[in-house]
Design a protein around this motif. Structure first.
Motif, PDB file in Angstrom:
ATOM      1  N   ALA A 191       0.832  -1.213   0.000  1.00 26.72           N
ATOM      2  CA  ALA A 191       0.000   0.000   0.000  1.00 26.72           C
ATOM      3  C   ALA A 191       0.860   1.254   0.000  1.00 26.72           C
ATOM      4  CB  ALA A 191      -0.932  -0.013   1.204  1.00 26.72           C
ATOM      5  N   GLU A 192       1.917   1.263   0.811  1.00 28.41           N
ATOM      6  CA  GLU A 192       2.775   2.447   0.890  1.00 28.41           C
ATOM      7  C   GLU A 192       3.532   2.679  -0.415  1.00 28.41           C
ATOM      8  OE1 GLU A 192       5.143   1.785   4.348  1.00 28.41           O
ATOM      9  OE2 GLU A 192       3.633   2.645   5.715  1.00 28.41           O
ATOM     10  N   ASP A 218      -7.244   3.218  -8.002  1.00 26.89           N
ATOM     11  CA  ASP A 218      -8.152   2.061  -8.107  1.00 26.89           C
ATOM     12  C   ASP A 218      -7.530   0.830  -7.442  1.00 26.89           C
ATOM     13  OD1 ASP A 218     -10.010   3.531  -9.472  1.00 26.89           O
ATOM     14  OD2 ASP A 218      -9.495   2.761 -11.456  1.00 26.89           O
ATOM     15  N   ASP A 219      -6.234   0.645  -7.652  1.00 26.91           N
ATOM     16  CA  ASP A 219      -5.565  -0.540  -7.098  1.00 26.91           C
ATOM     17  C   ASP A 219      -5.433  -0.444  -5.579  1.00 26.91           C
ATOM     18  OD1 ASP A 219      -5.415  -1.473  -9.652  1.00 26.91           O
ATOM     19  OD2 ASP A 219      -3.301  -0.999  -9.950  1.00 26.91           O
ATOM     20  N   LEU A 220      -5.246   0.779  -5.071  1.00 26.84           N
ATOM     21  CA  LEU A 220      -5.227   0.961  -3.613  1.00 26.84           C
ATOM     22  C   LEU A 220      -6.592   0.629  -3.013  1.00 26.84           C
ATOM     23  CD1 LEU A 220      -3.185   4.174  -2.667  1.00 26.84           C
ATOM     24  CD2 LEU A 220      -2.848   1.851  -1.826  1.00 26.84           C
ATOM     25  N   ASP A 221      -7.651   1.048  -3.684  1.00 22.47           N
ATOM     26  CA  ASP A 221      -9.009   0.707  -3.230  1.00 22.47           C
ATOM     27  C   ASP A 221      -9.213  -0.802  -3.227  1.00 22.47           C
ATOM     28  OD1 ASP A 221      -9.639   3.368  -2.913  1.00 22.47           O
ATOM     29  OD2 ASP A 221     -10.681   3.558  -4.838  1.00 22.47           O
ATOM     30  N   PHE A 222      -8.698  -1.475  -4.261  1.00 18.35           N
ATOM     31  CA  PHE A 222      -8.801  -2.936  -4.347  1.00 18.35           C
ATOM     32  C   PHE A 222      -8.117  -3.594  -3.149  1.00 18.35           C
ATOM     33  CE2 PHE A 222      -6.299  -6.716  -5.575  1.00 18.35           C
ATOM     34  CZ  PHE A 222      -7.328  -7.627  -5.771  1.00 18.35           C
ATOM     35  N   LEU A 223      -6.896  -3.174  -2.840  1.00 18.69           N
ATOM     36  CA  LEU A 223      -6.161  -3.754  -1.706  1.00 18.69           C
ATOM     37  C   LEU A 223      -6.879  -3.476  -0.389  1.00 18.69           C
ATOM     38  CD1 LEU A 223      -2.478  -2.803  -2.677  1.00 18.69           C
ATOM     39  CD2 LEU A 223      -3.504  -5.076  -2.751  1.00 18.69           C
ATOM     40  N   TYR A 224      -7.427  -2.270  -0.277  1.00 21.59           N
ATOM     41  CA  TYR A 224      -8.122  -1.879   0.949  1.00 21.59           C
ATOM     42  C   TYR A 224      -9.348  -2.762   1.190  1.00 21.59           C
ATOM     43  CZ  TYR A 224     -10.418   1.198   4.363  1.00 21.59           C
ATOM     44  OH  TYR A 224     -11.017   1.699   5.488  1.00 21.59           O
ATOM     45  N   GLU A 226     -10.182  -5.735  -0.394  1.00 19.65           N
ATOM     46  CA  GLU A 226      -9.942  -7.184  -0.437  1.00 19.65           C
ATOM     47  C   GLU A 226      -9.148  -7.710   0.759  1.00 19.65           C
ATOM     48  OE1 GLU A 226     -10.863  -9.657  -2.659  1.00 19.65           O
ATOM     49  OE2 GLU A 226     -12.249  -8.121  -3.392  1.00 19.65           O
ATOM     50  N   PHE A 227      -8.174  -6.939   1.257  1.00 20.54           N
ATOM     51  CA  PHE A 227      -7.239  -7.498   2.240  1.00 20.54           C
ATOM     52  C   PHE A 227      -7.132  -6.720   3.552  1.00 20.54           C
ATOM     53  CE2 PHE A 227      -5.395  -8.558  -2.039  1.00 20.54           C
ATOM     54  CZ  PHE A 227      -5.794  -9.891  -2.032  1.00 20.54           C
ATOM     55  N   TYR A 228      -7.526  -5.458   3.560  1.00 24.44           N
ATOM     56  CA  TYR A 228      -7.319  -4.639   4.769  1.00 24.44           C
ATOM     57  C   TYR A 228      -8.518  -4.656   5.710  1.00 24.44           C
ATOM     58  CZ  TYR A 228      -6.513  -0.487   7.671  1.00 24.44           C
ATOM     59  OH  TYR A 228      -6.358   0.363   8.730  1.00 24.44           O
ATOM     60  N   ILE A 229      -9.700  -4.391   5.176  1.00 24.47           N
ATOM     61  CA  ILE A 229     -10.899  -4.253   6.018  1.00 24.47           C
ATOM     62  C   ILE A 229     -11.157  -5.527   6.827  1.00 24.47           C
ATOM     63  CG2 ILE A 229     -13.411  -3.946   5.981  1.00 24.47           C
ATOM     64  CD1 ILE A 229     -13.102  -2.197   3.540  1.00 24.47           C
ATOM     65  N   GLY A 230     -11.310  -5.341   8.137  1.00 25.00           N
ATOM     66  CA  GLY A 230     -11.632  -6.462   9.013  1.00 25.00           C
ATOM     67  C   GLY A 230     -10.460  -7.364   9.370  1.00 25.00           C
ATOM     68  N   ARG A 231      -9.237  -7.022   8.862  1.00 22.99           N
ATOM     69  CA  ARG A 231      -8.096  -7.899   9.146  1.00 22.99           C
ATOM     70  C   ARG A 231      -6.918  -7.157   9.773  1.00 22.99           C
ATOM     71  NH1 ARG A 231      -7.190 -11.162   3.592  1.00 22.99           N
ATOM     72  NH2 ARG A 231      -5.749 -12.339   4.899  1.00 22.99           N
ATOM     73  N   GLY A 233      -5.118  -3.183  11.186  1.00 18.26           N
ATOM     74  CA  GLY A 233      -5.493  -1.907  11.796  1.00 18.26           C
ATOM     75  C   GLY A 233      -4.461  -0.810  11.633  1.00 18.26           C
ATOM     76  N   PHE A 234      -3.434  -1.010  10.812  1.00 13.99           N
ATOM     77  CA  PHE A 234      -2.440   0.048  10.637  1.00 13.99           C
ATOM     78  C   PHE A 234      -3.041   1.214   9.852  1.00 13.99           C
ATOM     79  CE2 PHE A 234      -1.816  -2.771   6.954  1.00 13.99           C
ATOM     80  CZ  PHE A 234      -1.753  -1.877   5.893  1.00 13.99           C
ATOM     81  N   SER A 235      -2.415   2.359   9.956  1.00 12.10           N
ATOM     82  CA  SER A 235      -2.922   3.561   9.284  1.00 12.10           C
ATOM     83  C   SER A 235      -2.760   3.421   7.771  1.00 12.10           C
ATOM     84  CB  SER A 235      -2.160   4.793   9.802  1.00 12.10           C
ATOM     85  OG  SER A 235      -2.613   5.958   9.164  1.00 12.10           O
ATOM     86  N   TRP A 236      -3.877   3.482   7.059  1.00 13.50           N
ATOM     87  CA  TRP A 236      -3.831   3.322   5.595  1.00 13.50           C
ATOM     88  C   TRP A 236      -3.206   4.561   4.958  1.00 13.50           C
ATOM     89  CZ3 TRP A 236      -4.257  -0.954   3.048  1.00 13.50           C
ATOM     90  CH2 TRP A 236      -4.429  -0.962   1.645  1.00 13.50           C
ATOM     91  N   PRO A 237      -2.241   4.382   4.075  1.00 12.46           N
ATOM     92  CA  PRO A 237      -1.533   5.531   3.505  1.00 12.46           C
ATOM     93  C   PRO A 237      -2.404   6.442   2.642  1.00 12.46           C
ATOM     94  CG  PRO A 237      -0.935   3.532   2.343  1.00 12.46           C
ATOM     95  CD  PRO A 237      -1.755   3.110   3.506  1.00 12.46           C
ATOM     96  N   SER A 238      -2.058   7.711   2.638  1.00 13.45           N
ATOM     97  CA  SER A 238      -2.800   8.704   1.859  1.00 13.45           C
ATOM     98  C   SER A 238      -2.126   8.933   0.512  1.00 13.45           C
ATOM     99  CB  SER A 238      -2.845  10.028   2.643  1.00 13.45           C
ATOM    100  OG  SER A 238      -3.386  11.065   1.829  1.00 13.45           O
ATOM    101  N   VAL A 239      -2.926   9.290  -0.488  1.00  8.49           N
ATOM    102  CA  VAL A 239      -2.384   9.578  -1.811  1.00  8.49           C
ATOM    103  C   VAL A 239      -2.259  11.085  -2.018  1.00  8.49           C
ATOM    104  CG1 VAL A 239      -3.258   7.467  -2.853  1.00  8.49           C
ATOM    105  CG2 VAL A 239      -4.701   9.514  -2.841  1.00  8.49           C
ATOM    106  N   ASN A 240      -2.578  11.872  -1.003  1.00 12.05           N
ATOM    107  CA  ASN A 240      -2.474  13.320  -1.100  1.00 12.05           C
ATOM    108  C   ASN A 240      -1.313  13.835  -0.245  1.00 12.05           C
ATOM    109  OD1 ASN A 240      -4.916  13.545  -2.681  1.00 12.05           O
ATOM    110  ND2 ASN A 240      -6.044  13.117  -0.797  1.00 12.05           N
TER     111      ASN A 240
END
Length: 241
Positions: A191-192, A218-224, A226-231, A233-240
């Protein structure tokens, strides 16, 4: 007899002849009937035994090409009969990559004495020099208008990077940054990496690189999803920023 009497048709003794079918027509009808009744032969499943047995002698570039080919087959619904074998070969390639990475590691406090002998094939079985794009670029992940992959191909690569073993790229230290398969370290690094590429592109020329930026987001949303939600808890990186 009166004129109102009905005329009775007399039998002529001749029977109406039925139209005969030619032998070709009869056989064709029988063949069609048999084809409906008999089960269609199943396509023979491809064997991966020969491929797997050759992996240890393959160069890293050959293993990479096979890895990419397996992912391509898994993304093709018309090649479903290949999917089980492709999955098996992917797992075995991952095992071979782990084996090579472990064999290349040198215990702490020691180093390999340099040799002046150029042995053919030795370099191709050790750690591979990392390209500018790093791990994702080496594995064939590309975005944008010029050489970019479609979303399905990109996201299959990302999913396999998260779930599977990675090639011995650059050095043991670099490979260690990616953590273990399915781990928090692996997803965080993925993600980073993509978020950093997105931020850099926005700073350089957001208008010209808009397609690449859209692909990364789009690919960051896919990873978020498919693999991040519910599994994790680290801070998801920002694209801004």
């Amino acid at each position: 007899m009166t004129s109102s009497a009905k005329k009775v048709s007399r039998p002529t003794g001749r029977k109406k002849s039925k139209k005969r079918r030619g032998p070709g027509q009869t056989l064709s009808k029988r063949t069609k009937k048999l084809n409906k009744l008999s089960p269609k032969p199943k396509r023979a499943q491809p064997t991966s035994k020969k491929i797997v047995s050759s992996l240890s002698s393959r160069s890293n570039s050959e293993l990479l090409a096979m890895w990419q080919n397996c992912l391509e087959k898994l993304g093709d619904e018309q090649q479903k009969w290949w999917h089980a074998s492709a999955e098996k070969v992917l797992r075995k390639i991952g095992a071979e990559w782990r084996k090579r990475a472990n064999a290349s590691e040198i215990p702490e406090g020691q180093f390999a004495w340099p040799s002046t002998v150029a042995e053919r094939g030795v370099e191709s079985l050790g750690f591979v020099q990392a390209p500018k794009e790093g791990m994702l670029g080496y594995l064939g992940y590309r975005v944008g208008d010029t050489n970019g992959l479609d979303s399905g191909s990109r996201q299959r690569i990302l999913a396999e990077v998260f779930r599977g073993s990675l090639p011995p790229l650059d050095s043991p230290e670099y490979l260690e940054q990616w953590g273990e398969p399915k781990s928090v370290a692996r997803l965080k690094k993925l993600a980073e990496t993509i978020a950093a590429l997105t931020r850099n592109a926005k700073r350089r020329d957001a208008s010209r690189l808009s397609t690449a930026i859209g692909d990364w987001e789009d690919d960051l949303d896919f990873l978020y999803v498919e693999f991040y939600i519910g599994r994790f808890g680290f801070s998801w990186p920002s694209v801004n920023g």
